[in-house]
Design a protein around this motif. Structure first.
Motif, PDB file in Angstrom:
ATOM      1  N   GLY A 149      -3.138  12.452 -29.388  1.00 16.03           N
ATOM      2  CA  GLY A 149      -2.627  11.579 -30.440  1.00 16.03           C
ATOM      3  C   GLY A 149      -3.418  10.294 -30.552  1.00 16.03           C
ATOM      4  O   GLY A 149      -4.576  10.230 -30.181  1.00 16.03           O
ATOM      5  N   ILE A 150      -2.750   9.277 -31.015  1.00 19.77           N
ATOM      6  CA  ILE A 150      -3.436   8.030 -31.358  1.00 19.77           C
ATOM      7  C   ILE A 150      -3.977   7.276 -30.147  1.00 19.77           C
ATOM      8  O   ILE A 150      -4.944   6.545 -30.247  1.00 19.77           O
ATOM      9  CB  ILE A 150      -2.520   7.129 -32.220  1.00 19.77           C
ATOM     10  CG1 ILE A 150      -3.342   6.031 -32.899  1.00 19.77           C
ATOM     11  CG2 ILE A 150      -1.365   6.576 -31.409  1.00 19.77           C
ATOM     12  CD1 ILE A 150      -2.646   5.342 -34.029  1.00 19.77           C
ATOM     13  N   GLY A 151      -3.369   7.440 -28.996  1.00 16.04           N
ATOM     14  CA  GLY A 151      -3.845   6.723 -27.815  1.00 16.04           C
ATOM     15  C   GLY A 151      -3.347   5.288 -27.799  1.00 16.04           C
ATOM     16  O   GLY A 151      -2.416   4.928 -28.510  1.00 16.04           O
ATOM     17  N   HIS A 152      -3.989   4.476 -27.000  1.00 15.93           N
ATOM     18  CA  HIS A 152      -3.569   3.083 -26.817  1.00 15.93           C
ATOM     19  C   HIS A 152      -4.415   2.154 -27.684  1.00 15.93           C
ATOM     20  O   HIS A 152      -5.460   2.529 -28.187  1.00 15.93           O
ATOM     21  CB  HIS A 152      -3.715   2.685 -25.345  1.00 15.93           C
ATOM     22  CG  HIS A 152      -2.870   3.510 -24.443  1.00 15.93           C
ATOM     23  ND1 HIS A 152      -1.518   3.316 -24.316  1.00 15.93           N
ATOM     24  CD2 HIS A 152      -3.174   4.553 -23.641  1.00 15.93           C
ATOM     25  CE1 HIS A 152      -1.028   4.200 -23.476  1.00 15.93           C
ATOM     26  NE2 HIS A 152      -2.012   4.964 -23.040  1.00 15.93           N
ATOM     27  N   TYR A 153      -3.934   0.915 -27.800  1.00 12.81           N
ATOM     28  CA  TYR A 153      -4.696  -0.131 -28.481  1.00 12.81           C
ATOM     29  C   TYR A 153      -4.188  -1.459 -27.969  1.00 12.81           C
ATOM     30  O   TYR A 153      -2.980  -1.732 -28.016  1.00 12.81           O
ATOM     31  CB  TYR A 153      -4.532  -0.030 -30.003  1.00 12.81           C
ATOM     32  CG  TYR A 153      -5.501  -0.888 -30.782  1.00 12.81           C
ATOM     33  CD1 TYR A 153      -6.870  -0.674 -30.700  1.00 12.81           C
ATOM     34  CD2 TYR A 153      -5.047  -1.913 -31.597  1.00 12.81           C
ATOM     35  CE1 TYR A 153      -7.763  -1.453 -31.417  1.00 12.81           C
ATOM     36  CE2 TYR A 153      -5.930  -2.691 -32.324  1.00 12.81           C
ATOM     37  CZ  TYR A 153      -7.289  -2.454 -32.225  1.00 12.81           C
ATOM     38  OH  TYR A 153      -8.177  -3.229 -32.935  1.00 12.81           O
ATOM     39  N   ASN A 154      -5.077  -2.260 -27.461  1.00 12.94           N
ATOM     40  CA  ASN A 154      -4.707  -3.516 -26.813  1.00 12.94           C
ATOM     41  C   ASN A 154      -3.928  -4.454 -27.737  1.00 12.94           C
ATOM     42  O   ASN A 154      -3.088  -5.212 -27.284  1.00 12.94           O
ATOM     43  CB  ASN A 154      -5.964  -4.203 -26.277  1.00 12.94           C
ATOM     44  CG  ASN A 154      -5.692  -5.010 -25.036  1.00 12.94           C
ATOM     45  OD1 ASN A 154      -4.782  -4.706 -24.271  1.00 12.94           O
ATOM     46  ND2 ASN A 154      -6.477  -6.038 -24.826  1.00 12.94           N
ATOM     47  N   LEU A 155      -4.203  -4.412 -29.023  1.00 14.80           N
ATOM     48  CA  LEU A 155      -3.520  -5.307 -29.960  1.00 14.80           C
ATOM     49  C   LEU A 155      -2.255  -4.685 -30.548  1.00 14.80           C
ATOM     50  O   LEU A 155      -1.578  -5.321 -31.353  1.00 14.80           O
ATOM     51  CB  LEU A 155      -4.474  -5.734 -31.073  1.00 14.80           C
ATOM     52  CG  LEU A 155      -5.687  -6.534 -30.601  1.00 14.80           C
ATOM     53  CD1 LEU A 155      -6.634  -6.824 -31.754  1.00 14.80           C
ATOM     54  CD2 LEU A 155      -5.265  -7.827 -29.924  1.00 14.80           C
ATOM     55  N   GLY A 156      -1.956  -3.446 -30.184  1.00 16.64           N
ATOM     56  CA  GLY A 156      -0.727  -2.805 -30.643  1.00 16.64           C
ATOM     57  C   GLY A 156      -0.978  -1.548 -31.457  1.00 16.64           C
ATOM     58  O   GLY A 156      -1.960  -1.456 -32.193  1.00 16.64           O
ATOM     59  N   ILE A 157      -0.082  -0.603 -31.324  1.00 18.02           N
ATOM     60  CA  ILE A 157      -0.208   0.672 -32.038  1.00 18.02           C
ATOM     61  C   ILE A 157      -0.095   0.464 -33.550  1.00 18.02           C
ATOM     62  O   ILE A 157      -0.797   1.110 -34.324  1.00 18.02           O
ATOM     63  CB  ILE A 157       0.839   1.690 -31.531  1.00 18.02           C
ATOM     64  CG1 ILE A 157       0.552   2.043 -30.065  1.00 18.02           C
ATOM     65  CG2 ILE A 157       0.860   2.944 -32.395  1.00 18.02           C
ATOM     66  CD1 ILE A 157      -0.804   2.672 -29.809  1.00 18.02           C
ATOM     67  N   GLU A 158       0.786  -0.433 -33.984  1.00 13.45           N
ATOM     68  CA  GLU A 158       0.911  -0.698 -35.426  1.00 13.45           C
ATOM     69  C   GLU A 158      -0.432  -1.158 -35.997  1.00 13.45           C
ATOM     70  O   GLU A 158      -0.842  -0.731 -37.079  1.00 13.45           O
ATOM     71  CB  GLU A 158       1.986  -1.757 -35.688  1.00 13.45           C
ATOM     72  CG  GLU A 158       2.173  -2.060 -37.165  1.00 13.45           C
ATOM     73  CD  GLU A 158       3.171  -3.181 -37.438  1.00 13.45           C
ATOM     74  OE1 GLU A 158       3.342  -3.500 -38.627  1.00 13.45           O
ATOM     75  OE2 GLU A 158       3.758  -3.741 -36.500  1.00 13.45           O
ATOM     76  N   GLU A 159      -1.123  -2.007 -35.262  1.00 16.36           N
ATOM     77  CA  GLU A 159      -2.422  -2.503 -35.704  1.00 16.36           C
ATOM     78  C   GLU A 159      -3.460  -1.381 -35.728  1.00 16.36           C
ATOM     79  O   GLU A 159      -4.263  -1.279 -36.652  1.00 16.36           O
ATOM     80  CB  GLU A 159      -2.892  -3.649 -34.806  1.00 16.36           C
ATOM     81  CG  GLU A 159      -2.146  -4.951 -35.029  1.00 16.36           C
ATOM     82  CD  GLU A 159      -0.787  -5.050 -34.329  1.00 16.36           C
ATOM     83  OE1 GLU A 159      -0.288  -4.024 -33.806  1.00 16.36           O
ATOM     84  OE2 GLU A 159      -0.223  -6.156 -34.319  1.00 16.36           O
ATOM     85  N   LYS A 160      -3.431  -0.516 -34.710  1.00 14.46           N
ATOM     86  CA  LYS A 160      -4.375   0.604 -34.664  1.00 14.46           C
ATOM     87  C   LYS A 160      -4.139   1.540 -35.846  1.00 14.46           C
ATOM     88  O   LYS A 160      -5.088   1.953 -36.518  1.00 14.46           O
ATOM     89  CB  LYS A 160      -4.243   1.356 -33.337  1.00 14.46           C
ATOM     90  CG  LYS A 160      -5.274   2.468 -33.163  1.00 14.46           C
ATOM     91  CD  LYS A 160      -5.258   3.019 -31.752  1.00 14.46           C
ATOM     92  CE  LYS A 160      -6.379   4.015 -31.533  1.00 14.46           C
ATOM     93  NZ  LYS A 160      -6.520   4.401 -30.118  1.00 14.46           N
ATOM     94  N   LYS A 161      -2.881   1.864 -36.108  1.00 13.18           N
ATOM     95  CA  LYS A 161      -2.559   2.728 -37.250  1.00 13.18           C
ATOM     96  C   LYS A 161      -3.012   2.084 -38.555  1.00 13.18           C
ATOM     97  O   LYS A 161      -3.566   2.755 -39.426  1.00 13.18           O
ATOM     98  CB  LYS A 161      -1.057   3.013 -37.305  1.00 13.18           C
ATOM     99  CG  LYS A 161      -0.591   3.992 -36.272  1.00 13.18           C
ATOM    100  CD  LYS A 161       0.913   4.229 -36.399  1.00 13.18           C
ATOM    101  CE  LYS A 161       1.397   5.191 -35.343  1.00 13.18           C
ATOM    102  NZ  LYS A 161       2.856   5.389 -35.414  1.00 13.18           N
TER     103      LYS A 161
END
Length: 174
Positions: A149-161
């Motif tokens: 799936g989308i994995g992690h993102y240091n600034l937040g999943i909402e931001e990554k999406k």
């Protein structure tokens, strides 16, 4: 120095902050000004922990516009690489960031495993480099996803999406 600017993207406010001295030392972004300022403080602390001399004195700069142009796809990520200082970045991290930026284009994703294979390292090492990326948006760590799936993102999943959708990515899996 610190430059902060608000931009409208797809009907949403995006606050971009750039720490710079000669070249870009670090970038952050958020959906609110308050959130951005907190992230900038954290980024400055991270950079200082890596012996980067950081000033948060506010000064206008074209760097926020540069990051915005990359964000909206007006400028290719790779073309912005020369503006990054790479201060405080390890040689391994720089190799990962440059390979990712040059090879994983807007609208595409790569898994941690595939990126690790291309660089002859481990997915865990790649994940660590992504977590420590001080140049989000220009170095597109948001394009690195988990095989599930989308994995992690240091600034937040909402931001990554948000970033992936802005680039036209429909599926998160690699």
């Amino acid at each position: 120095m610190l430059a902060v600017e608000r931009f409208g993207v797809n009907g949403r406010d995006i606050w971009i902050g750039v720490i710079f001295h000669g070249r870009i030392q670090g970038i952050s972004f958020a959906f609110t000004r308050g959130e951005l300022l907190e992230r900038i403080r954290n980024l400055a602390e991270f950079l200082r922990g890596r012996d980067v001399r950081v000033s948060l004195d506010v000064q206008p700069s074209n760097y926020t516009e540069l990051v915005y142009r990359v964000l909206i796809g007006e400028l290719e990520n790779e073309k912005a690489l020369p503006e990054l200082s790479f201060e405080g970045v390890t040689p391994f991290e720089r190799r990962v960031y440059e390979w990712l930026t040059k090879n994983v284009k807007r609208g595409t994703v790569i898994t941690y495993g595939s990126l690790a294979k291309a660089l002859e390292t481990s997915p865990r090492a790649v994940g660590g480099a992504m977590k420590r990326n001080p140049y989000p948006i220009i170095v597109p760590c948001h394009r690195v996803v988990s095989r599930e799936g989308i994995g992690h993102y240091n600034l937040g999943i909402e931001e990554k999406k948000f970033l992936l959708e802005l680039e036209g990515v429909k599926e998160w899996t690699g």
